[in-house]
Design a protein around this motif. Sequence first.
Motif, PDB file in Angstrom:
ATOM      1  N   ALA A 178       4.867   5.963   2.797  1.00 54.47           N
ATOM      2  CA  ALA A 178       5.554   5.139   3.641  1.00 54.47           C
ATOM      3  C   ALA A 178       4.482   4.004   4.254  1.00 54.47           C
ATOM      4  N   SER A 179       3.122   4.769   4.487  1.00 53.89           N
ATOM      5  CA  SER A 179       2.195   3.977   5.039  1.00 53.89           C
ATOM      6  C   SER A 179       1.796   2.847   4.090  1.00 53.89           C
ATOM      7  N   ASP A 180       2.037   2.908   3.087  1.00 54.25           N
ATOM      8  CA  ASP A 180       1.522   1.868   1.880  1.00 54.25           C
ATOM      9  C   ASP A 180       2.872   1.693   1.012  1.00 54.25           C
ATOM     10  N   GLU A 181       3.860   1.029   1.596  1.00 58.10           N
ATOM     11  CA  GLU A 181       5.046   1.024   0.740  1.00 58.10           C
ATOM     12  C   GLU A 181       4.894   0.250  -0.301  1.00 58.10           C
ATOM     13  N   GLY A 182       5.598   0.568  -1.707  1.00 58.43           N
ATOM     14  CA  GLY A 182       5.569  -0.230  -2.703  1.00 58.43           C
ATOM     15  C   GLY A 182       4.419   0.141  -3.660  1.00 58.43           C
ATOM     16  N   VAL A 183       3.388   0.733  -3.072  1.00 52.75           N
ATOM     17  CA  VAL A 183       2.250   1.148  -3.788  1.00 52.75           C
ATOM     18  C   VAL A 183       2.211   2.573  -4.573  1.00 52.75           C
ATOM     19  N   LEU A 184       1.960   2.528  -6.274  1.00 44.18           N
ATOM     20  CA  LEU A 184       1.796   3.881  -6.368  1.00 44.18           C
ATOM     21  C   LEU A 184       0.905   4.886  -6.036  1.00 44.18           C
ATOM     22  N   LYS A 185       1.086   5.907  -5.476  1.00 45.84           N
ATOM     23  CA  LYS A 185      -0.019   6.922  -5.417  1.00 45.84           C
ATOM     24  C   LYS A 185      -0.281   8.045  -6.457  1.00 45.84           C
ATOM     25  N   THR A 225       6.402   6.724  -5.421  1.00 49.98           N
ATOM     26  CA  THR A 225       6.435   5.698  -4.650  1.00 49.98           C
ATOM     27  C   THR A 225       7.733   6.151  -3.885  1.00 49.98           C
ATOM     28  N   LEU A 226       7.899   5.548  -2.520  1.00 48.17           N
ATOM     29  CA  LEU A 226       9.299   6.017  -1.893  1.00 48.17           C
ATOM     30  C   LEU A 226      10.330   5.246  -2.794  1.00 48.17           C
TER      31      LEU A 226
END
Lengths: 138, 138
Positions: free
Chosen positions: A17-24, A64-65
């Motif tokens: 959520a702290s970096d929405e849209g980015v795949l971790k 990702t969310l």
Amino acid sequence: MNNSRFPISLHILTLLASDEGVLKSSDHIAGSININPVLVRKEISNLRKHGMIESKEGKNGGATLSRPANQILLSEIYHAVQQSSLLGNSKNKPNPNCPIGRQINQHLDDLYNELENVLLNKLAHMTLSDFVKQFENQ
Amino acid sequence: MNNSRFPISLHILTLLASDEGVLKSSDHIAGSININPVLVRKEISNLRKHGMIESKEGKNGGATLSRPANQILLSEIYHAVQQSSLLGNSKNKPNPNCPIGRQINQHLDDLYNELENVLLNKLAHMTLSDFVKQFENQ
DNA sequence: TTGTACTGTAATAATATAAATTACAGTATG
DNA sequence: CATACTGTAATTTATATTATTACAGTACAA
């Protein structure tokens, strides 16, 4: 709730959520939580089953969310990781020849359900977004 | 709350409340719960420290409630057995170099405290007597 | 005054649960 | 087709819980 699955899942979701849209990647997430990447992948798999996360395989893959953080309730996370009941399962097998022993598990279950409802009601009014907002930008 | 201390303590207190004024031995109680008598004595010792039970040593000894059951709150029992926090302690040691990892334990603790207060508030409105009344005379 | 039936508590062993690790097949990308 | 990932099963290791053993201390009652 006898293990740390809730905090692990919440940590994962907070990172996403702290970096929405980015795949971790699971390795990156595991590095932040400081646990084994396989455990992270297991929790991601579980959160995916519960519709909170999407993940992509292969190179440059990750998680990702699957929805905006303000549409993810903490009660959903609780449900997703919940196995045993709140205060410890009635896993004792009391003596069926004792009038108390014979009935107590039923009454314990009723009590736990009642308590759990109170808790879930509280968690259903908190979103992932609310939780993440508390973090200061450092 | 990762073990079954709450149900064990509640079981002990229920037995004592169902037969108020009578001393019950740890062996008798253990027989109803179906656990080891030493565990029962440990819990009795704990409940005594928290002022809910009195016990008498020696022959014909045993335990009894130290107050009427309608003056024992379920929240007291919860407090007496509570060790770790509700949803699993923040026993993880997240990476202090990660902005999320660095702050999450504090926010988890805050969340747990908030949830625990909700739960305790509910339990503070239930007495041992209320719980015992549910049992049918069989 | 002594045997008996208890409590209290420490120490240890057994068991169950959680977490880490290893291993490897499968997938997307460049 | 090498690389960097996911997904998942199997196994090992670590930790927490529960049971057991042991025994000193206490109260009652014959």
